[in-house]
Design an enzyme around this catalytic site. Structure first.
Site, mmCIF file in Angstrom:
data_model
loop_
_atom_site.group_PDB
_atom_site.id
_atom_site.type_symbol
_atom_site.label_atom_id
_atom_site.label_comp_id
_atom_site.label_asym_id
_atom_site.label_seq_id
_atom_site.Cartn_x
_atom_site.Cartn_y
_atom_site.Cartn_z
ATOM 1 C CD GLU A 155 23.170 -26.678 -59.963
ATOM 2 O OE1 GLU A 155 23.501 -26.220 -58.969
ATOM 3 O OE2 GLU A 155 22.008 -27.061 -60.031
ATOM 4 C CE LYS A 163 1.705 -13.849 -58.083
ATOM 5 N NZ LYS A 163 1.535 -14.316 -59.435
ATOM 6 C CB THR A 165 21.701 -30.785 -57.106
ATOM 7 O OG1 THR A 165 20.761 -31.907 -57.766
ATOM 8 C CG2 THR A 165 22.404 -30.051 -58.320
ATOM 9 C CD1 TRP A 171 6.280 -11.249 -56.858
ATOM 10 C CD2 TRP A 171 6.056 -13.356 -56.204
ATOM 11 N NE1 TRP A 171 5.948 -11.829 -57.784
ATOM 12 C CE2 TRP A 171 5.921 -13.594 -57.400
ATOM 13 C CE3 TRP A 171 5.925 -14.596 -55.333
ATOM 14 C CZ2 TRP A 171 5.422 -14.465 -58.151
ATOM 15 C CZ3 TRP A 171 5.490 -15.627 -56.063
ATOM 16 C CH2 TRP A 171 5.258 -15.540 -57.460
HETATM 17 P P1 ADP Z 1 20.442 -27.973 -53.215
HETATM 18 O O1 ADP Z 1 19.989 -27.288 -52.012
HETATM 19 O O2 ADP Z 1 19.537 -27.606 -54.584
HETATM 20 O O3 ADP Z 1 20.738 -29.176 -53.117
HETATM 21 P P2 ADP Z 1 23.227 -26.471 -53.133
HETATM 22 O O4 ADP Z 1 23.504 -27.242 -52.093
HETATM 23 O O5 ADP Z 1 23.864 -26.419 -54.408
HETATM 24 O O6 ADP Z 1 21.916 -27.196 -53.740
HETATM 25 O O7 ADP Z 1 22.363 -25.278 -52.965
HETATM 26 C C1 ADP Z 1 22.329 -24.025 -53.616
HETATM 27 C C2 ADP Z 1 21.102 -23.186 -53.087
HETATM 28 O O8 ADP Z 1 21.342 -22.853 -51.690
HETATM 29 C C3 ADP Z 1 21.322 -22.038 -53.696
HETATM 30 O O9 ADP Z 1 20.573 -21.866 -54.966
HETATM 31 C C4 ADP Z 1 20.631 -21.014 -52.673
HETATM 32 O O10 ADP Z 1 19.048 -21.005 -52.779
HETATM 33 C C5 ADP Z 1 21.009 -21.614 -51.489
HETATM 34 N N1 ADP Z 1 22.123 -20.814 -50.862
HETATM 35 C C6 ADP Z 1 23.406 -20.992 -50.832
HETATM 36 N N2 ADP Z 1 24.249 -20.075 -50.259
HETATM 37 C C7 ADP Z 1 23.132 -19.255 -49.771
HETATM 38 C C8 ADP Z 1 23.168 -18.070 -48.928
HETATM 39 N N3 ADP Z 1 24.326 -17.520 -48.410
HETATM 40 N N4 ADP Z 1 22.012 -17.321 -48.633
HETATM 41 C C9 ADP Z 1 20.584 -17.842 -49.031
HETATM 42 N N5 ADP Z 1 20.858 -18.771 -50.033
HETATM 43 C C10 ADP Z 1 21.671 -19.617 -50.024
#
Ligand code: ADP
Length: 540
Positions: free
Chosen positions: A328, A437, A181, A442
């Protein structure tokens, strides 16, 4: 009683063999660092990939050992995508946009034995390459050379004999790829994909209600191969034999648009920030590029604003498909297509749906957990999205950290706050830590950002919570205007009125030159919050 069906393992060598048998003449095009094009066929790709697998075997690596890559989207990286897992090893794609600290942490934590690194990135490891346990560092370069002290990838292949290659019989549950991640929520954590999860995910991407990738497509993944395996697009594209176009490190809108036009790209995928820039370039001169071949642009990684989806569609006849996923989840889990029923709905309603994150791919199950149990699928109640399925992680690699994200009954807690409507369309309202918040209610920062980005003068907008004595938190909008455009805070706030209740509107708008980004191009709210940590609203 068991079914009487062959016990055929779903593995990446099987995809490689299919590519060899069926798609030998198909093309893989790649941009070199100097912007020239490298072209070869699937037959060449398979030959070199087999040599890579042989060469890695001869280095004395053991099954399950990790091989890291630090590289752009190129043909050599694609060879590693298949050559490493085919050798029974684990491909650990590392993101060069991370800090040195995170880079050395990941190489160390993953226990990488070998690194394959792009010639344009070798400086990144200067500071720590002797501190991690790498036995070999091979350099991907256009001319086959390697800087002093490092080894040449071309020499590695040269030294291997294709005749020594045999398709291995791997177990589909063996590990194939390890992705970390990007650390927006603490230390990077590894998700370890299996051959089976990658294969099933490739199937889902190829399905019509997935991304619909097929043989006749020309696919250009903008999403980097160092970020969640470019959403699995290179695996799926190779499985179906699509022509692949790899943009290398040239990800600016002009280079991408040139690639799209020249290579007649039909399918592309990437994050909204890249496509906002592409849209702006197209708006600047709508006639400059012929994109008539493009059938679909998959956008995800963060929310694709409705205004962007409309902009591509209405002004340029280009169709955006919104998708959601996470490291994940291997990573794509939901994709947004209109159901047959919604095709009959008024246009405005269709766009509202197309801006949602979509419904789950087959075998991905979803549920939302609210304060009082699971939320109803009514499109209104908000809760944390939980998922499970054959390409969802069941734990992180080699750490206990984050184990609270896996529920006892086998689901993964995404940290995304969603509504789910009766047909199963998921809408991400926020990440749990990004909600504002205010007075016990929210406010969705994503809704505000999307609406602000719908204003014609706005290039980018991020909304963060500012601590507030009376209301607990209040929203602040941080906005980047388009070049040469003007708008005041009042203009933007009045643009939002009507769509939002008064108490949901930002208390202030701050104009900045740029919004900090994560290594994957998402707004880095953590840093923005840090930047504005002493911020006082004028009226408070
Ligand atoms: P991180 O940003 O934690 O490094 P990832 O690249 O795996 O990890 O990103 C996943 C996160 O990106 C998701 O949990 C979500 O919050 C956000 N995300 C992914 N696709 C979308 C989408 N189409 N719209 C909104 N949020 C998204």
């Amino acid at each position: 009683m068991k079914g009487l069906i062959q016990d055929y393992q779903l593995t990446l060598p099987a995809i490689l063999r299919r590519a060899e048998d069926l798609y030998g003449k198909k093309e893989i095009v790649s941009r070199n660092p100097d912007k020239s094009f490298h072209r070869y066929t699937y037959a060449d790709f398979v030959r070199r990939t087999k040599k890579l697998a042989v060469a890695l075997g001869e280095l004395g690596l053991e099954k399950g050992d990790r091989v890291a890559t630090l590289a752009w989207n190129t043909y050599q990286h694609l060879e590693a995508y298949f050559g490493v897992p085919t050798a029974g090893l684990v491909l650990n794609t590392v993101n060069p946009r991370l800090s040195q600290n995170d880079l050395s942490y990941i190489l160390d934590h993953a226990g990488d034995k070998v690194l394959l690194i792009d010639e344009t990135l070798v400086e990144l490891i200067d500071g720590f390459k002797d501190e991690v346990d790498l036995e070999h560092i091979f350099v991907f370069s256009a001319d086959g050379s390697a800087p002093e002290g490092l080894e040449s990838y071309e020499d590695l292949l040269e030294g291997a004999d294709e005749a020594d290659f045999e398709y291995p019989e791997l177990d589909e549950t063996d590990a194939a790829a390890l992705c970390y991640t990007s650390g927006t929520t603490g230390r990077p954590k590894g998700a370890l994909y299996s051959h089976r999860s990658v294969c099933l995910h490739s199937f889902a991407l190829a399905a019509a209600d997935g991304l619909g990738i097929r043989e006749r497509d020309v696919v250009l993944p903008v999403v980097p191969m160092f970020h969640v395996n470019a959403w699995g697009v290179p695996f799926a594209s190779t499985m179906v034999g699509a022509k692949q176009v790899m943009p290398g490190k040239h990800l600016d809108p002009e280079s991408l648009l040139e690639d799209y036009e020249q290579e007649r790209v039909t399918f592309t995928a990437g994050v909204p920030t890249v496509f906002l820039a592409v849209l702006q370039t197209l708006d600047g001169d709508p006639e400059a590029y012929d994109l008539s071949r493009m059938r679909s642009m998959a956008i995800g990684g963060s929310a694709a604003p409705e205004s962007m989806i409309r902009g591509f569609d209405e002004r340029h006849g280009l169709s955006v498909v919104h998708a959601w996923g996470m490291t994940e989840t291997d990573p794509v889990a939901t994709v947004c297509h209109l159901t047959g029923e919604l095709l009959e709905a008024p246009e405005d309603e269709q766009y509202k749906y197309r801006a949602k994150q979509g419904f789950p791919l087959p075998f991905i199950e979803i549920r939302g957990r609210g304060d009082e149990g699971f939320i109803p699928w009514d499109g209104e109640a908000m809760g944390e999205l939980e998922v499970r399925g054959p390409w969802v992680a069941n734990s992180y690699f080699n750490t206990e950290e984050g184990s609270d994200k896996f529920t006892e009954d086998g689901w993964f807690k995404t940290g995304d706050i969603v509504t789910i409507e009766p047909r199963g369309y998921v809408e991400i309202r926020d990440r749990d830590k990004d909600l504002v918040k205010s007075g016990g209610e929210w406010i969705s920062s994503v809704d505000l950002e999307n609406a602000i980005m719908g204003h014609e003068a706005v290039a980018e907008a991020a909304v963060i919570a500012i601590p507030h004595e009376k209301w607990d938190e209040r929203p602040l909008a941080v906005v980047v205007l388009k070049d040469g455009q003007e708008a005041t805070a009042e203009d933007l706030l009045s643009h939002l009125e009507g769509d939002f209740a008064k108490w949901q509107l930002p208390d202030a708008v701050e104009f900045v030159d740029e919004i900090p980004r994560t290594a994957t191009g998402k707004f880095l709210k953590m840093e923005l919050r840090e930047q504005f940590k002493d911020y006082q609203f004028a009226q408070s």
